[in-house]
Design a protein around this motif. Structure first.
Motif, short mmCIF file in Angstrom:
data_model
loop_
_atom_site.label_atom_id
_atom_site.label_comp_id
_atom_site.label_asym_id
_atom_site.label_seq_id
_atom_site.Cartn_x
_atom_site.Cartn_y
_atom_site.Cartn_z
N SER A 70 0.84 -1.20 0.00
CA SER A 70 0.00 0.00 0.00
C SER A 70 0.88 1.25 0.00
O SER A 70 2.01 1.25 0.49
N THR A 71 0.34 2.33 -0.56
CA THR A 71 1.14 3.55 -0.77
C THR A 71 1.76 4.07 0.52
O THR A 71 2.90 4.53 0.52
N LEU A 96 2.27 9.95 -0.67
CA LEU A 96 1.31 11.00 -0.99
C LEU A 96 1.79 12.38 -0.53
O LEU A 96 1.26 13.40 -0.98
N PRO A 155 -13.06 3.06 -8.98
CA PRO A 155 -12.69 2.05 -7.98
C PRO A 155 -13.67 2.10 -6.82
O PRO A 155 -14.50 3.02 -6.72
N TYR A 159 -11.38 2.63 -1.59
CA TYR A 159 -10.09 2.93 -2.21
C TYR A 159 -9.94 4.42 -2.45
O TYR A 159 -8.89 5.01 -2.17
N VAL A 160 -11.00 5.05 -2.97
CA VAL A 160 -10.97 6.49 -3.25
C VAL A 160 -10.60 7.26 -1.99
O VAL A 160 -9.81 8.22 -2.03
N SER A 163 -6.81 7.05 -1.44
CA SER A 163 -5.97 7.07 -2.64
C SER A 163 -5.10 8.30 -2.77
O SER A 163 -4.15 8.31 -3.55
N ASP A 169 -3.27 9.67 -7.61
CA ASP A 169 -3.47 8.23 -7.78
C ASP A 169 -3.53 7.83 -9.25
O ASP A 169 -2.83 6.92 -9.68
N MET A 170 -4.34 8.53 -10.03
CA MET A 170 -4.60 8.14 -11.41
C MET A 170 -3.80 8.97 -12.41
O MET A 170 -3.05 8.44 -13.23
N ASP A 206 -13.17 14.17 -3.47
CA ASP A 206 -12.37 13.94 -4.67
C ASP A 206 -13.21 14.27 -5.91
O ASP A 206 -14.41 14.55 -5.82
N ASP A 208 -13.91 12.85 -10.11
CA ASP A 208 -13.79 11.67 -10.96
C ASP A 208 -13.62 12.03 -12.43
O ASP A 208 -13.47 11.15 -13.27
N ARG A 228 -13.06 8.62 -14.51
CA ARG A 228 -13.18 7.33 -13.82
C ARG A 228 -14.21 6.43 -14.52
O ARG A 228 -14.48 5.33 -14.03
#
Length: 335
Positions: A70-71, A96, A155, A159-160, A163, A169-170, A206, A208, A228
Motif C-alpha cells: 500500500s502507498t 502522498l 474504484p 479505495y478512493v 488514494s 493516484d490516477m 475527490d 472523478d 473514472r
C-alpha cells in the motif's frame, strides 16, 4: 541472476511475481505480505519462500526488492531497503506527501542504491515507439501533447478515500508521460475537475473527471483528460503535435479485424483495463530494471521522476482548489 524479494502479494504483486519468475535473468527468492496466506500462495506458485520484510531485507540471497504494498508503506520500505543495500523497484507513488517522498529518495541516493519508480506506461511498445520517433525528430520540436486516460469504472469508495485523490493516484501516470514527451519541465499547472460519475466520490472530497493543462517555460503545452468512467473500455491515447507533423498512439484491441456490412463498420472493443492493456509494459519495465542493475547503470524512471510527477499532482490539486493556474516556481515542497 537478480534475486528479488517481493513486498506485497496483492493484485499487482501477483503480476510482478509472475513476471519475475518468468524472466531469464531474475529469480523470485522471497515474498512478504501483511496477510500471510497471500504471501504463501504467491511463494508456492513460483518456488519462493515466505519471509517477513525484515528477514527479506537482511537476507544475503536477496539483491533487489520490488515494492508493491500500500502507498503509505512505500517510503519507509524504500528507506529500509536502501539501508540494507538492495536495489529498489517501487510502485507509484513514492508517497502522498512530497516531503516524505523526498526523504525516501534522498535515503536511496545517500545509500548509493538503484531506485526506479513504476511508471510502466513509458515501457508500452506504442508509447515507447512514439517517444523514440519524437526524439529522432520525426515531427520536429513538440508543441502540444494531448493525453486521454479514462478508466472503465471507478474504484471502490473505500479505495478512493485513501488514494490521495485522482491527481496523485490516477493522473500521476499521465503527468509523468507529459514530462517525458514535452522534453521540458512544466512551470505552470491549471486544473479543473468535477464529480460527474459518482456523487459519493465528491462526498469523499475527490473528483472523478478532470482536465489539466501544463505549460513549459518555452511555451510547450500538454493537456490531460481523465475520467473514472468510460463505457467503451480502458481508454489510453496519446497525440503529440510538432512543428513538422504529428505522432499518435491509439487504443489497443484484441485483434485488428474489422467487420463491414450494410449496417456499418464494427471492430473489437478496446482492452478492458490496465492489467490487459499494460501487461507487456510491466514485463518490459522489469526487464529494463534488471538490465540496468546488472550493468550498474541508473534505472529509469528514477526517484527524481517520481518526485517531479508528484509535484505536478500536488500543483493540480492546488489549482483545483484555487480555481486558478499554479506556478511551480511559487511552491516549496521539501526539495
Amino acid at each position: 541472476m537478480l534475486a528479488f524479494a517481493l513486498l506485497g502479494a496483492g493484485r499487482i504483486g501477483r503480476l510482478h511475481a509472475a513476471n519475475i519468475a518468468a524472466h531469464p535473468n531474475a529469480r523470485l527468492a522471497a515474498v512478504a505480505d501483511a496477510v500471510p496466506a497471500a504471501a504463501e500462495e504467491v511463494a508456492a506458485r513460483h518456488g519462493a519462500r515466505t519471509a517477513s520484510v525484515e528477514d527479506a531485507l537482511a537476507s544475503a540471497e536477496v539483491d533487489a526488492v520490488l515494492i508493491a504494498t500500500s502507498t503509505d508503506t512505500h517510503a519507509p520500505l524504500i528507506e529500509a531497503a536502501a539501508a540494507a543495500g538492495k536495489a529498489i523497484l517501487c510502485e507509484k507513488p513514492i508517497d502522498l506527501d512530497i516531503a516524505r517522498a523526498t526523504a525516501a529518495v534522498r535515503a536511496a541516493r545517500a545509500a548509493g542504491v538503484a531506485l526506479a519508480v513504476g511508471f510502466n506506461r513509458r515501457f508500452d511498445a506504442s508509447f515507447a515507439s512514439l517517444k523514440a520517433r519524437l526524439d529522432a525528430g520525426a515531427i520536429g520540436a513538440p508543441e502540444i501533447v494531448a493525453i486521454a486516460s479514462r478508466d472503465p469504472a471507478p474504484p471502490p469508495l473505500s479505495y478512493v478515500e485513501v488514494s490521495g485523490g485522482l491527481f496523485r493516484d490516477m493522473m500521476i501516470h499521465d503527468l509523468d508521460m507529459a514530462r517525458w514527451l514535452l522534453g521540458e519541465e512544466p512551470v505552470e499547472v491549471h486544473a479543473m475537475g468535477s464529480a460527474l460519475v459518482d456523487p459519493a466520490i465528491a462526498a469523499a472530497g475527490d473528483v472523478d473527471t478532470a482536465v489539466v493543462t501544463l505549460r513549459t517555460a518555452s511555451g510547450r503545452l500538454a493537456q490531460i483528460s481523465n475520467s473514472r468512467r468510460a463505457a467503451y473500455g480502458y481508454d489510453q491515447r496519446i497525440e503529440v503535435h510538432g512543428s513538422g507533423g504529428m505522432l499518435r498512439a491509439e487504443n489497443l484491441r484484441p485483434t485488428t479485424v474489422e467487420l463491414a456490412t450494410a449496417d456499418g463498420f464494427v471492430r473489437d472493443p478496446v482492452l478492458h483495463f490496465f492489467l490487459e492493456r499494460y501487461g507487456p509494459a510491466y514485463r518490459a519495465e522489469l526487464d529494463a530494471f534488471v538490465t540496468a542493475v546488472a550493468a550498474g547503470s541508473p534505472p529509469a524512471p528514477t526517484g527524481e521522476d517520481g518526485l517531479a510527477a508528484l509535484r505536478l499532482a500536488d500543483a493540480a490539486q492546488a489549482s483545483l482548489a484555487s480555481r486558478a493556474p499554479v506556478s511551480l516556481a511559487d511552491r516549496t515542497d521539501g526539495r
